[in-house]
Design a protein around this motif. Structure first.
Motif, PDB file in Angstrom:
ATOM      1  N   SER A 122     -37.767   3.878 -59.971  1.00 13.76           N
ATOM      2  CA  SER A 122     -36.945   3.945 -61.177  1.00 13.76           C
ATOM      3  C   SER A 122     -37.545   3.110 -62.301  1.00 13.76           C
ATOM      4  N   ALA A 123     -38.056   1.916 -61.964  1.00 16.92           N
ATOM      5  CA  ALA A 123     -38.640   1.046 -62.996  1.00 16.92           C
ATOM      6  C   ALA A 123     -39.949   1.614 -63.542  1.00 16.92           C
ATOM      7  N   MET A 124     -40.771   2.195 -62.661  1.00 20.84           N
ATOM      8  CA  MET A 124     -42.057   2.730 -63.117  1.00 20.84           C
ATOM      9  C   MET A 124     -41.877   3.986 -63.957  1.00 20.84           C
ATOM     10  N   ARG A 125     -40.709   4.620 -63.857  1.00 20.62           N
ATOM     11  CA  ARG A 125     -40.413   5.812 -64.676  1.00 20.62           C
ATOM     12  C   ARG A 125     -39.229   5.535 -65.598  1.00 20.62           C
ATOM     13  N   GLN A 126     -39.292   4.371 -66.217  1.00 18.79           N
ATOM     14  CA  GLN A 126     -38.197   3.942 -67.084  1.00 18.79           C
ATOM     15  C   GLN A 126     -37.919   4.945 -68.200  1.00 18.79           C
ATOM     16  N   TYR A 127     -36.617   5.224 -68.404  1.00 18.38           N
ATOM     17  CA  TYR A 127     -36.125   6.115 -69.456  1.00 18.38           C
ATOM     18  C   TYR A 127     -36.615   7.559 -69.282  1.00 18.38           C
ATOM     19  N   ARG A 128     -36.974   7.926 -68.070  1.00 19.31           N
ATOM     20  CA  ARG A 128     -37.313   9.312 -67.771  1.00 19.31           C
ATOM     21  C   ARG A 128     -36.202   9.933 -66.928  1.00 19.31           C
ATOM     22  N   THR A 129     -36.355  11.213 -66.646  1.00 21.23           N
ATOM     23  CA  THR A 129     -35.310  11.921 -65.909  1.00 21.23           C
ATOM     24  C   THR A 129     -35.074  11.289 -64.543  1.00 21.23           C
ATOM     25  N   THR A 130     -36.159  10.882 -63.868  1.00 20.73           N
ATOM     26  CA  THR A 130     -36.016  10.248 -62.554  1.00 20.73           C
ATOM     27  C   THR A 130     -35.213   8.964 -62.648  1.00 20.73           C
ATOM     28  N   ASP A 131     -35.497   8.162 -63.666  1.00 18.82           N
ATOM     29  CA  ASP A 131     -34.787   6.903 -63.855  1.00 18.82           C
ATOM     30  C   ASP A 131     -33.300   7.148 -64.111  1.00 18.82           C
ATOM     31  N   TYR A 132     -33.010   8.077 -64.992  1.00 25.30           N
ATOM     32  CA  TYR A 132     -31.609   8.376 -65.292  1.00 25.30           C
ATOM     33  C   TYR A 132     -30.875   8.919 -64.065  1.00 25.30           C
ATOM     34  N   GLY A 133     -31.550   9.798 -63.307  1.00 23.90           N
ATOM     35  CA  GLY A 133     -30.919  10.355 -62.113  1.00 23.90           C
ATOM     36  C   GLY A 133     -30.616   9.287 -61.074  1.00 23.90           C
ATOM     37  N   LEU A 134     -31.589   8.390 -60.819  1.00 23.86           N
ATOM     38  CA  LEU A 134     -31.367   7.313 -59.854  1.00 23.86           C
ATOM     39  C   LEU A 134     -30.313   6.337 -60.351  1.00 23.86           C
ATOM     40  N   THR A 135     -30.252   6.114 -61.656  1.00 22.27           N
ATOM     41  CA  THR A 135     -29.225   5.223 -62.206  1.00 22.27           C
ATOM     42  C   THR A 135     -27.827   5.795 -61.969  1.00 22.27           C
ATOM     43  N   VAL A 136     -27.664   7.087 -62.208  1.00 20.63           N
ATOM     44  CA  VAL A 136     -26.370   7.733 -61.972  1.00 20.63           C
ATOM     45  C   VAL A 136     -25.998   7.655 -60.499  1.00 20.63           C
ATOM     46  N   LEU A 137     -26.960   7.959 -59.622  1.00 13.87           N
ATOM     47  CA  LEU A 137     -26.687   7.876 -58.185  1.00 13.87           C
ATOM     48  C   LEU A 137     -26.346   6.449 -57.771  1.00 13.87           C
ATOM     49  N   GLY A 138     -27.010   5.470 -58.400  1.00 18.46           N
ATOM     50  CA  GLY A 138     -26.719   4.073 -58.087  1.00 18.46           C
ATOM     51  C   GLY A 138     -25.301   3.691 -58.453  1.00 18.46           C
ATOM     52  N   PHE A 139     -24.850   4.109 -59.628  1.00 14.32           N
ATOM     53  CA  PHE A 139     -23.479   3.805 -60.046  1.00 14.32           C
ATOM     54  C   PHE A 139     -22.463   4.507 -59.136  1.00 14.32           C
ATOM     55  N   ILE A 140     -22.776   5.724 -58.716  1.00 16.09           N
ATOM     56  CA  ILE A 140     -21.882   6.422 -57.791  1.00 16.09           C
ATOM     57  C   ILE A 140     -21.811   5.681 -56.458  1.00 16.09           C
ATOM     58  N   GLY A 141     -22.973   5.240 -55.961  1.00 20.60           N
ATOM     59  CA  GLY A 141     -23.004   4.513 -54.699  1.00 20.60           C
ATOM     60  C   GLY A 141     -22.231   3.204 -54.759  1.00 20.60           C
ATOM     61  N   LEU A 142     -22.262   2.523 -55.915  1.00 17.58           N
ATOM     62  CA  LEU A 142     -21.528   1.271 -56.073  1.00 17.58           C
ATOM     63  C   LEU A 142     -20.030   1.502 -56.245  1.00 17.58           C
ATOM     64  N   SER A 143     -19.653   2.691 -56.661  1.00 16.04           N
ATOM     65  CA  SER A 143     -18.248   2.964 -56.996  1.00 16.04           C
ATOM     66  C   SER A 143     -17.459   3.570 -55.844  1.00 16.04           C
ATOM     67  N   VAL A 144     -18.122   4.282 -54.949  1.00 18.72           N
ATOM     68  CA  VAL A 144     -17.409   4.979 -53.871  1.00 18.72           C
ATOM     69  C   VAL A 144     -17.038   3.989 -52.771  1.00 18.72           C
ATOM     70  N   PRO A 145     -15.768   3.884 -52.378  1.00 17.80           N
ATOM     71  CA  PRO A 145     -15.373   3.021 -51.252  1.00 17.80           C
ATOM     72  C   PRO A 145     -16.040   3.485 -49.960  1.00 17.80           C
ATOM     73  N   ILE A 146     -16.459   2.529 -49.136  1.00 18.23           N
ATOM     74  CA  ILE A 146     -17.222   2.899 -47.948  1.00 18.23           C
ATOM     75  C   ILE A 146     -16.362   3.654 -46.941  1.00 18.23           C
ATOM     76  N   PHE A 147     -15.071   3.346 -46.880  1.00 22.67           N
ATOM     77  CA  PHE A 147     -14.229   4.082 -45.925  1.00 22.67           C
ATOM     78  C   PHE A 147     -14.087   5.542 -46.348  1.00 22.67           C
ATOM     79  N   PHE A 148     -14.032   5.783 -47.671  1.00 27.67           N
ATOM     80  CA  PHE A 148     -13.936   7.150 -48.157  1.00 27.67           C
ATOM     81  C   PHE A 148     -15.238   7.898 -47.883  1.00 27.67           C
ATOM     82  N   LEU A 149     -16.368   7.219 -48.107  1.00 24.85           N
ATOM     83  CA  LEU A 149     -17.657   7.842 -47.811  1.00 24.85           C
ATOM     84  C   LEU A 149     -17.771   8.160 -46.330  1.00 24.85           C
ATOM     85  N   GLY A 150     -17.293   7.252 -45.484  1.00 32.25           N
ATOM     86  CA  GLY A 150     -17.323   7.504 -44.051  1.00 32.25           C
ATOM     87  C   GLY A 150     -16.513   8.734 -43.662  1.00 32.25           C
TER      88      GLY A 150
END
Length: 318
Positions: A122-150
């Motif tokens: 993500s850092a090596m492709r800063q402000y590119r599509t890969t970076d934005y996609g991983l950033t969105v996935l990161g925020f989703i991963g931080l937001s979803v409760p683990i019991f719900f994901l389970g």
């Protein structure tokens, strides 16, 4: 280094003492009565039996007397005996320890490797599509409760696709094997690791972007070194220091997450034992698990600080 370690250990002693007071107070004053749960109210002489049982367990003494007795045993490595089964708390926790270590260890290693790699990408492709996609996935991963994901993983991969089992650590009625354990480990390990993957990815990205602006990186590139060498030896290595600190700080979250995930997947570890002890008001087991977790967290934080000095030679603890 040794002076620093001794100083940290000495500082940890009063901290663990305060934790023991809090843990004992919460366990002693929590709602419910373990003795009353053992005895049917319809049984003859239920009150007399309950009084005898409280005397056997030492619950008829004052709170301070009970605490000092428990603390004295704790210092000697004895966590007491379960109110419900009468078994040693140390042996009860020890029987469950391997399952929890397997779950937490595999989840942590998986999340570190995946999180660090994705963070570097993500850092090596800063402000590119890969970076934005991983950033969105990161925020989703931080937001979803683990019991719900389970629960979602159980529905998709266990109930719908029938790829993995829904619970347990092995097939019922069969001997546990490495393959069977790994097969049962996939869903709970993934559920527990997703949050850490997102966390490590975000911290790694920020740390790599900061190191990329350092003079040592510009000097390495000006020397004509291969970009792979610059990334692996000059960027990633210097960026791992803050990430190592985050790994140590993530342990309490990992412990609390393991309690939830073991309940969701009925994983026979310390987390499931902890939930059952709370339901049964089994105070010695509750206190033993919490104190063991506190000691582990203090020890891991100390090891993290020591590892930080090896990762970053500029850091020295004198």
């Amino acid at each position: 280094m040794w002076t620093y370690i001794v100083r940290r250990v000495l500082i940890s002693i009063p901290m663990l003492f305060v934790i023991s007071i809090i843990v004992f107070g919460l366990a002693h004053f929590m709602p419910g009565d373990a003795v009353a749960a053992m005895i049917s109210p319809d049984s003859p002489a239920a009150d007399e039996i309950a009084e005898i049982r409280r005397g056997q367990l030492g619950l008829d003494r004052s709170v301070m007397s009970q605490y000092w007795s428990w603390l004295g045993q704790l210092v000697q490595g004895n966590l007491g005996f379960s109110f419900i089964t009468g078994d040693s708390v140390t042996s009860t926790i020890g029987a469950r320890m391997s399952a929890t270590i397997i779950l937490m260890g595999s989840s942590l290693m998986f999340s570190i490797v995946v999180g660090v790699v994705l963070g570097v990408v993500s850092a090596m492709r800063q402000y590119r599509t890969t970076d934005y996609g991983l950033t969105v996935l990161g925020f989703i991963g931080l937001s979803v409760p683990i019991f719900f994901l389970g629960l979602v993983l159980i529905y998709l991969f266990a109930l719908r696709l029938d790829w993995f089992p829904t619970s347990g650590i092995g097939a019922p009625g069969q001997d546990r094997t490495i393959i069977s354990t790994l097969h049962h480990l996939v869903l709970p390990g993934l559920s527990l690791g997703v949050l850490r993957i997102a966390l490590f990815m975000r911290y790694t990205r920020a740390s790599v972007l900061e190191v990329m602006r350092d003079d040592c990186v510009r000097t390495a590139r000006s020397k004509g070194l291969h970009e792979r060498t610059v990334i692996s030896w000059h960027i990633v290595r210097n960026a791992l220091g803050p990430v190592a600190t985050v790994i140590g700080l993530a342990l309490p979250l990992l412990v609390s997450g393991a309690i939830v995930i073991e309940q969701v997947f009925q994983w026979p570890g310390i987390g499931l034992l902890f939930i059952n002890a709370i339901n049964q008001r089994d105070a010695p087991v509750i206190m033993g698990i919490v104190m063991l977790s506190a000691v582990m967290i203090v020890a891991v934080n100390l090891l993290t600080d020591i590892a930080y000095s090896f990762i970053d030679p500029r850091v020295r603890y004198d």
